[in-house]
Write a protein that holds these residues in place. Structure first.
Motif, PDB file in Angstrom:
ATOM      1  N   CYS A 237       0.801  -1.224   0.000  1.00 52.73           N
ATOM      2  CA  CYS A 237       0.000   0.000   0.000  1.00 52.73           C
ATOM      3  C   CYS A 237       0.835   1.275   0.000  1.00 52.73           C
ATOM      4  CB  CYS A 237      -0.943   0.009   1.201  1.00 52.73           C
ATOM      5  SG  CYS A 237      -0.102  -0.054   2.805  1.00 52.73           S
ATOM      6  N   ASP A 238       2.138   1.149   0.217  1.00 53.35           N
ATOM      7  CA  ASP A 238       3.016   2.324   0.233  1.00 53.35           C
ATOM      8  C   ASP A 238       3.511   2.702  -1.154  1.00 53.35           C
ATOM      9  OD1 ASP A 238       2.874   2.478   3.045  1.00 53.35           O
ATOM     10  OD2 ASP A 238       4.507   1.026   3.259  1.00 53.35           O
ATOM     11  N   VAL A 239       3.249   1.850  -2.136  1.00 50.95           N
ATOM     12  CA  VAL A 239       3.781   2.039  -3.488  1.00 50.95           C
ATOM     13  C   VAL A 239       2.662   2.478  -4.429  1.00 50.95           C
ATOM     14  CG1 VAL A 239       4.915   0.910  -5.436  1.00 50.95           C
ATOM     15  CG2 VAL A 239       5.541   0.290  -3.083  1.00 50.95           C
ATOM     16  N   ASP A 240       2.936   3.474  -5.224  1.00 48.95           N
ATOM     17  CA  ASP A 240       1.976   3.926  -6.242  1.00 48.95           C
ATOM     18  C   ASP A 240       2.707   4.069  -7.574  1.00 48.95           C
ATOM     19  OD1 ASP A 240      -0.027   4.976  -7.775  1.00 48.95           O
ATOM     20  OD2 ASP A 240      -0.458   6.698  -6.474  1.00 48.95           O
ATOM     21  N   VAL A 241       2.468   3.103  -8.464  1.00 50.04           N
ATOM     22  CA  VAL A 241       3.102   3.153  -9.787  1.00 50.04           C
ATOM     23  C   VAL A 241       2.113   3.625 -10.848  1.00 50.04           C
ATOM     24  CG1 VAL A 241       4.821   1.389  -9.265  1.00 50.04           C
ATOM     25  CG2 VAL A 241       2.586   0.700 -10.146  1.00 50.04           C
ATOM     26  N   THR A 242       0.944   4.108 -10.412  1.00 44.86           N
ATOM     27  CA  THR A 242      -0.049   4.608 -11.367  1.00 44.86           C
ATOM     28  C   THR A 242       0.173   6.080 -11.693  1.00 44.86           C
ATOM     29  OG1 THR A 242      -1.627   5.255  -9.632  1.00 44.86           O
ATOM     30  CG2 THR A 242      -1.739   2.985 -10.443  1.00 44.86           C
ATOM     31  N   VAL A 243       1.053   6.726 -10.944  1.00 47.54           N
ATOM     32  CA  VAL A 243       1.372   8.130 -11.211  1.00 47.54           C
ATOM     33  C   VAL A 243       2.753   8.208 -11.849  1.00 47.54           C
ATOM     34  CG1 VAL A 243      -0.052   8.983  -9.325  1.00 47.54           C
ATOM     35  CG2 VAL A 243       2.337   8.411  -8.887  1.00 47.54           C
ATOM     36  N   SER A 244       3.053   9.371 -12.411  1.00 45.53           N
ATOM     37  CA  SER A 244       4.361   9.565 -13.029  1.00 45.53           C
ATOM     38  C   SER A 244       4.981  10.873 -12.517  1.00 45.53           C
ATOM     39  CB  SER A 244       4.227   9.626 -14.548  1.00 45.53           C
ATOM     40  OG  SER A 244       5.491   9.741 -15.164  1.00 45.53           O
ATOM     41  N   THR A 274       9.342  10.178   8.062  1.00 44.80           N
ATOM     42  CA  THR A 274       8.141   9.788   7.318  1.00 44.80           C
ATOM     43  C   THR A 274       7.990  10.732   6.133  1.00 44.80           C
ATOM     44  OG1 THR A 274       7.044   8.942   9.306  1.00 44.80           O
ATOM     45  CG2 THR A 274       5.650   9.498   7.421  1.00 44.80           C
ATOM     46  N   ARG A 275       8.017  10.173   4.933  1.00 43.96           N
ATOM     47  CA  ARG A 275       8.021  11.016   3.749  1.00 43.96           C
ATOM     48  C   ARG A 275       7.563  10.205   2.534  1.00 43.96           C
ATOM     49  NH1 ARG A 275      12.664   8.754   5.213  1.00 43.96           N
ATOM     50  NH2 ARG A 275      14.285   8.208   3.717  1.00 43.96           N
ATOM     51  N   THR A 276       7.083  10.889   1.525  1.00 42.56           N
ATOM     52  CA  THR A 276       6.731  10.262   0.252  1.00 42.56           C
ATOM     53  C   THR A 276       7.698  10.779  -0.805  1.00 42.56           C
ATOM     54  OG1 THR A 276       4.389  10.075   0.844  1.00 42.56           O
ATOM     55  CG2 THR A 276       4.951   9.962  -1.492  1.00 42.56           C
ATOM     56  N   VAL A 277       8.385   9.865  -1.458  1.00 38.67           N
ATOM     57  CA  VAL A 277       9.406  10.261  -2.430  1.00 38.67           C
ATOM     58  C   VAL A 277       9.020   9.772  -3.820  1.00 38.67           C
ATOM     59  CG1 VAL A 277      11.217  10.215  -0.678  1.00 38.67           C
ATOM     60  CG2 VAL A 277      10.809   8.175  -2.029  1.00 38.67           C
ATOM     61  N   SER A 278       9.325  10.595  -4.786  1.00 40.71           N
ATOM     62  CA  SER A 278       9.182  10.191  -6.182  1.00 40.71           C
ATOM     63  C   SER A 278      10.438   9.464  -6.601  1.00 40.71           C
ATOM     64  CB  SER A 278       8.954  11.419  -7.066  1.00 40.71           C
ATOM     65  OG  SER A 278       7.751  12.081  -6.702  1.00 40.71           O
ATOM     66  N   VAL A 279      10.270   8.398  -7.370  1.00 49.33           N
ATOM     67  CA  VAL A 279      11.419   7.556  -7.700  1.00 49.33           C
ATOM     68  C   VAL A 279      11.680   7.572  -9.198  1.00 49.33           C
ATOM     69  CG1 VAL A 279      11.028   6.078  -5.707  1.00 49.33           C
ATOM     70  CG2 VAL A 279       9.983   5.476  -7.887  1.00 49.33           C
ATOM     71  N   PRO A 280      12.924   7.353  -9.583  1.00 49.07           N
ATOM     72  CA  PRO A 280      13.275   7.318 -11.006  1.00 49.07           C
ATOM     73  C   PRO A 280      12.713   6.055 -11.672  1.00 49.07           C
ATOM     74  CG  PRO A 280      15.171   6.767  -9.656  1.00 49.07           C
ATOM     75  CD  PRO A 280      14.102   7.200  -8.717  1.00 49.07           C
ATOM     76  N   PRO A 281      12.656   6.046 -12.998  1.00 48.14           N
ATOM     77  CA  PRO A 281      12.068   4.909 -13.726  1.00 48.14           C
ATOM     78  C   PRO A 281      12.704   3.562 -13.396  1.00 48.14           C
ATOM     79  CG  PRO A 281      12.289   6.782 -15.197  1.00 48.14           C
ATOM     80  CD  PRO A 281      12.970   7.171 -13.904  1.00 48.14           C
ATOM     81  N   PHE A 282      14.019   3.511 -13.170  1.00 53.14           N
ATOM     82  CA  PHE A 282      14.640   2.206 -12.909  1.00 53.14           C
ATOM     83  C   PHE A 282      14.136   1.605 -11.600  1.00 53.14           C
ATOM     84  CE2 PHE A 282      17.702   4.923 -10.654  1.00 53.14           C
ATOM     85  CZ  PHE A 282      18.057   4.161  -9.544  1.00 53.14           C
ATOM     86  N   VAL A 283      13.773   2.456 -10.643  1.00 51.80           N
ATOM     87  CA  VAL A 283      13.209   1.965  -9.379  1.00 51.80           C
ATOM     88  C   VAL A 283      11.737   1.623  -9.557  1.00 51.80           C
ATOM     89  CG1 VAL A 283      12.747   2.530  -6.963  1.00 51.80           C
ATOM     90  CG2 VAL A 283      14.859   3.291  -8.044  1.00 51.80           C
ATOM     91  N   ALA A 284      11.008   2.419 -10.351  1.00 47.41           N
ATOM     92  CA  ALA A 284       9.601   2.124 -10.613  1.00 47.41           C
ATOM     93  C   ALA A 284       9.450   0.743 -11.239  1.00 47.41           C
ATOM     94  CB  ALA A 284       9.006   3.196 -11.523  1.00 47.41           C
ATOM     95  N   GLU A 285      10.383   0.372 -12.110  1.00 47.51           N
ATOM     96  CA  GLU A 285      10.328  -0.949 -12.744  1.00 47.51           C
ATOM     97  C   GLU A 285      10.511  -2.059 -11.716  1.00 47.51           C
ATOM     98  OE1 GLU A 285       9.849  -3.985 -15.250  1.00 47.51           O
ATOM     99  OE2 GLU A 285       9.404  -1.862 -15.617  1.00 47.51           O
ATOM    100  N   VAL A 286      11.435  -1.861 -10.787  1.00 46.61           N
ATOM    101  CA  VAL A 286      11.625  -2.846  -9.716  1.00 46.61           C
ATOM    102  C   VAL A 286      10.361  -2.953  -8.873  1.00 46.61           C
ATOM    103  CG1 VAL A 286      12.871  -3.298  -7.557  1.00 46.61           C
ATOM    104  CG2 VAL A 286      14.130  -2.607  -9.613  1.00 46.61           C
ATOM    105  N   LEU A 287       9.742  -1.844  -8.552  1.00 41.07           N
ATOM    106  CA  LEU A 287       8.530  -1.849  -7.735  1.00 41.07           C
ATOM    107  C   LEU A 287       7.387  -2.576  -8.453  1.00 41.07           C
ATOM    108  CD1 LEU A 287       8.661   1.790  -6.333  1.00 41.07           C
ATOM    109  CD2 LEU A 287       9.256  -0.326  -5.136  1.00 41.07           C
ATOM    110  N   ARG A 288       7.284  -2.387  -9.756  1.00 38.19           N
ATOM    111  CA  ARG A 288       6.253  -3.106 -10.505  1.00 38.19           C
ATOM    112  C   ARG A 288       6.487  -4.609 -10.432  1.00 38.19           C
ATOM    113  NH1 ARG A 288       7.343   1.232 -14.130  1.00 38.19           N
ATOM    114  NH2 ARG A 288       5.605   2.730 -14.186  1.00 38.19           N
TER     115      ARG A 288
END
Length: 397
Positions: A237-244, A274-288
């Motif tokens: 629930c901490d991961v959101d890959v639907t946004v860019s 406690t923070r929400t960070v935007s991640v680069p594409p290479f990390v987004a791919e790992v999260l997916r």
């Protein structure tokens, strides 16, 4: 005018009277631990002997009035430590991991030196020599940790009126040896990635191959600046890959309390962490990829986990990383190295404030002192600025 109250555990003036048979009686009013004044007396052949017996009796009574949770100058150092640890538990302000660290440092570093002393025997000189010896034979960090727990424990003894002052306060100040944060280069990161992908794979290795989580954890730490415990505590629930760009909320950490199972703590190291960070594409791919693995699990399920679906321990991940790097003869790289690398790259691009925000620090001072590798390169614009100092007539010698 009322007489001043006698402090608890002490007595006022000694009085004498004749006793039967030509003997002498010495007596005094003693304030017990319950606050009540009581008459205590002794009898002897002479006035001096009666006074001496009375003082001995009162000293014993004063010691007896000190309960299990109380302290006096005659209390053993070990008893102080027991009371101090119980007080920490009563306050409940420390994270369990910090409380366990304090106890471990006290038992391993301090107790061997002071276990046989009473509190009044532990002087500034003894503490000073102990800390200096520890710094010279072990390290600055070890001596600092020992000094911290000693000061906290003796601070409690002062508050309990067992000793008049904290002997740690007057010891010499420890001087931290000069050191610099070291960030990894892009080339070093690639070597580490390759080593992690190839570790214990291929012919010649028995047993199941690694599940690939280590290399994915490395990518997440590089893209989020998360501490190792924070990375392992990321839930579905901490991961959101639907946004860019995709985002990750850092809001917990993995802890392994002494005598208790490893679990997810529902807050990171500090509130600012406690923070929400935007991640680069290479990390987004790992999260997916990780979300696919946990697609059938509930939203609270961790994205990194053991074969039994329990939390991975930070120590096991550190041990695995160390084993990977030893095979390619890389030394000095820990999970925290990735955090320093993130801080340094962000500082070079946008300054220390952004780096501090990304790392979850309360100020950029901490980030600059401990996480950003110093930049030896001075801005090249200085060459243009200083050209004004060039000789006016270049043809003259």
């Amino acid at each position: 005018m009322p007489r001043p109250r006698t402090p608890i555990g002490t007595f006022g003036e000694i009085y004498y009277e004749k006793a039967p048979g030509g003997r002498f009686r010495a007596f005094a009013r003693f304030r017990d631990h319950d606050g009540q004044l009581r008459r205590v007396q002794t009898t002897a052949a002479t006035q001096q002997a009666a006074a001496r017996k009375l003082k001995e009796l009162l000293a014993e009574r004063a010691e007896q009035s000190v309960g299990q949770g109380e302290l006096s100058g005659s209390s053993s150092f070990r008893h102080l430590v027991d009371v101090w640890l119980a007080d920490l538990d009563l306050e409940g302000k420390l994270a369990q991991s910090t409380r366990d660290l304090y106890e471990r440092n006290m038992e391993k570093l301090v107790m061997p030196a002071f276990a046989n002393y009473t509190l009044r025997e532990i002087t500034v000189r003894r503490v000073d020599q102990f800390i200096k010896t520890l710094a010279s034979t072990k390290s600055y960090s070890t001596a600092k940790q020992a000094r911290t727990v000693l000061s906290l424990a003796f601070g409690l003894a002062v508050r309990y009126d067992a000793i008049p002052r904290n002997p740690v306060r007057d010891t010499v100040r420890l001087r931290k040896p000069p050191s610099q944060a070291q960030a990894l280069t892009v080339e070093q990161i690639e070597v580490i990635r390759t080593a992690a992908r190839s570790w214990r794979r291929g012919a010649g290795f028995s047993g199941p191959p690694p599940d690939g989580q280590l290399e994915q954890i490395i990518e997440v730490m590089l893209g989020t600046s998360a501490r190792i415990g924070e990375a392992l505590a990321i839930r579905k629930c901490d991961v959101d890959v639907t946004v860019s760009p995709a985002t990750v909320r850092i809001c917990g950490t993995i802890v392994s309390p002494k005598g208790k199972p490893t679990h997810r703590q529902h807050h990171p190291k500090t509130l600012k962490s406690t923070r929400t960070v935007s991640v680069p594409p290479f990390v987004a791919e790992v999260l997916r990829q990780r979300l696919v693995v946990v697609s059938d699990e509930g939203p609270e399920h961790l994205i990194f986990f053991s074969r039994n679906h329990t939390p991975l321990t930070t120590n096991n991940v550190r041990r695995r990383l160390r084993a990977v790097l030893e095979e390619v003869e890389i030394q000095g790289v820990t999970p925290h190295s990735f955090r320093r690398t993130v801080a340094t790259f962000l500082d070079r691009a946008s300054g220390p404030d952004l780096a501090a925000e990304m790392l979850g620090h309360t100020s950029s001072k901490i980030t600059k002192e401990h996480y950003i590798q110093p930049d030896e390169q001075v801005d090249p614009v200085t060459a243009d600025i200083l050209e004004v100092l060039a000789p006016q007539n270049r043809d003259e010698p």
